[in-house]
Scaffold this motif. Structure first.
Motif, PDB file in Angstrom:
ATOM      1  N   ARG A 292       0.614  -1.194   0.022  1.00 58.34           N
ATOM      2  CA  ARG A 292       0.191   0.015   0.006  1.00 58.34           C
ATOM      3  C   ARG A 292       0.798   1.198  -0.054  1.00 58.34           C
ATOM      4  NH1 ARG A 292      -4.661   2.190   4.146  1.00 58.34           N
ATOM      5  NH2 ARG A 292      -5.408   3.486   2.709  1.00 58.34           N
TER       6      ARG A 292
ATOM      7  N   ARG B   5       0.337   6.659 -10.699  1.00 57.17           N
ATOM      8  CA  ARG B   5      -0.484   5.799 -10.077  1.00 57.17           C
ATOM      9  C   ARG B   5      -1.037   4.735 -10.922  1.00 57.17           C
ATOM     10  NH1 ARG B   5      -6.406   8.033  -8.387  1.00 57.17           N
ATOM     11  NH2 ARG B   5      -6.431   8.251 -10.457  1.00 57.17           N
TER      12      ARG B   5
ATOM     13  N   GLN C 217      -0.214   0.822  -9.838  1.00 58.44           N
ATOM     14  CA  GLN C 217      -1.225  -0.095  -9.866  1.00 58.44           C
ATOM     15  C   GLN C 217      -0.989  -1.271 -10.774  1.00 58.44           C
ATOM     16  OE1 GLN C 217      -4.537   2.548 -10.492  1.00 58.44           O
ATOM     17  NE2 GLN C 217      -4.997   2.782  -8.424  1.00 58.44           N
ATOM     18  N   SER C 218      -0.559  -1.014 -11.787  1.00 56.86           N
ATOM     19  CA  SER C 218      -0.124  -2.208 -12.715  1.00 56.86           C
ATOM     20  C   SER C 218       1.047  -3.079 -12.145  1.00 56.86           C
ATOM     21  CB  SER C 218       0.408  -1.853 -14.074  1.00 56.86           C
ATOM     22  OG  SER C 218       1.594  -0.931 -14.053  1.00 56.86           O
TER      23      SER C 218
ATOM     24  N   HIS D 283       0.524  -2.465  -6.966  1.00 57.59           N
ATOM     25  CA  HIS D 283       0.316  -1.853  -5.451  1.00 57.59           C
ATOM     26  C   HIS D 283      -1.148  -1.167  -5.411  1.00 57.59           C
ATOM     27  CE1 HIS D 283       4.544  -2.399  -4.964  1.00 57.59           C
ATOM     28  NE2 HIS D 283       4.835  -1.678  -6.087  1.00 57.59           N
ATOM     29  N   ALA D 284      -1.597  -1.182  -4.061  1.00 56.31           N
ATOM     30  CA  ALA D 284      -2.581  -0.133  -3.971  1.00 56.31           C
ATOM     31  C   ALA D 284      -2.025   1.130  -3.584  1.00 56.31           C
ATOM     32  CB  ALA D 284      -3.537  -0.745  -2.584  1.00 56.31           C
ATOM     33  N   VAL D 285      -2.630   2.124  -4.513  1.00 55.55           N
ATOM     34  CA  VAL D 285      -2.105   3.646  -4.543  1.00 55.55           C
ATOM     35  C   VAL D 285      -2.965   4.620  -3.926  1.00 55.55           C
ATOM     36  CG1 VAL D 285      -0.964   5.338  -5.587  1.00 55.55           C
ATOM     37  CG2 VAL D 285      -0.603   2.940  -6.414  1.00 55.55           C
ATOM     38  N   ASP D 286      -3.011   5.260  -2.853  1.00 55.42           N
ATOM     39  CA  ASP D 286      -3.571   6.419  -2.220  1.00 55.42           C
ATOM     40  C   ASP D 286      -3.064   7.760  -2.933  1.00 55.42           C
ATOM     41  OD1 ASP D 286      -4.633   4.203  -0.959  1.00 55.42           O
ATOM     42  OD2 ASP D 286      -5.004   5.605   0.946  1.00 55.42           O
ATOM     43  N   TRP D 287      -3.616   8.375  -3.659  1.00 54.81           N
ATOM     44  CA  TRP D 287      -2.917   9.668  -4.163  1.00 54.81           C
ATOM     45  C   TRP D 287      -3.567  11.024  -3.436  1.00 54.81           C
ATOM     46  CZ3 TRP D 287      -4.324  11.609  -9.781  1.00 54.81           C
ATOM     47  CH2 TRP D 287      -3.445  12.970 -10.096  1.00 54.81           C
TER      48      TRP D 287
END
Ligand code: CA
Length: 154
Positions: A2, A17, A21-22, A25-29
């Motif tokens: 994350r 992002r 993600q590809s 990963h989980a991405v909080d932007w």
């Protein structure tokens, strides 16, 4: 993993992002200092990608007076939060790199950077943070190479 991505530039942020993600990963932007503070106070992340020139709030045009990514980084370390941080910034002078690293960054990558290099640095920083220098993870005959995302069974 994350990841928290702190980047105010829409093009760079959305591109990063998508790439992260590809890679699974989980991405909080978040795009400003206020949102980054809120995310870091309430959530836990495996790694933070931190731009330095940031607005105080998303609706403000100008950079925050006095506050930037370095401020956030110092606040985080001041709370003894050990989350790995990679600074991604256009500030590439040696003095800026030294300031970033001495403020608590684990790595410092000036823009523009190669996306494959960013991925390799994310792997290297999380490896060090996890206390294992070996790039390939082994357990009970199963080998995982995070670089290639290949899993093999002995
Ligand atoms: Ca910026």
């Amino acid at each position: 993993m994350r990841l928290l991505l702190v980047e105010d530039d829409r093009m760079i942020g959305s591109g990063l992002r998508a790439v992260l993600q590809s890679e699974g990963h989980a991405v909080d932007w978040v795009r400003d200092i206020r949102s980054a503070r809120a995310a870091l106070a309430s959530e836990s992340f495996d790694l933070v990608l931190l731009d330095l020139g940031l607005p105080e709030a998303a609706d403000s045009v100008q950079a925050a007076p006095g506050a930037d990514g370095i401020t956030l980084l110092r606040e985080l370390r001041g709370r003894r939060n050990p989350t790995p941080v990679i600074v991604i910034t256009a500030r590439d002078a040696p003095e800026a790199r030294i300031l970033g690293l001495d403020s608590g960054a684990d790595d410092y990558l000036p823009k523009p950077f190669d996306l494959a290099e960013l991925s390799a640095r994310i792997r290297a920083v999380t490896r060090r943070h996890g206390g294992h220098a070996q790039p390939v993870l082994c357990h009970c005959g199963v080998r995982l190479d995070p670089a290639t995302r290949q899993v093999t069974l002995d």
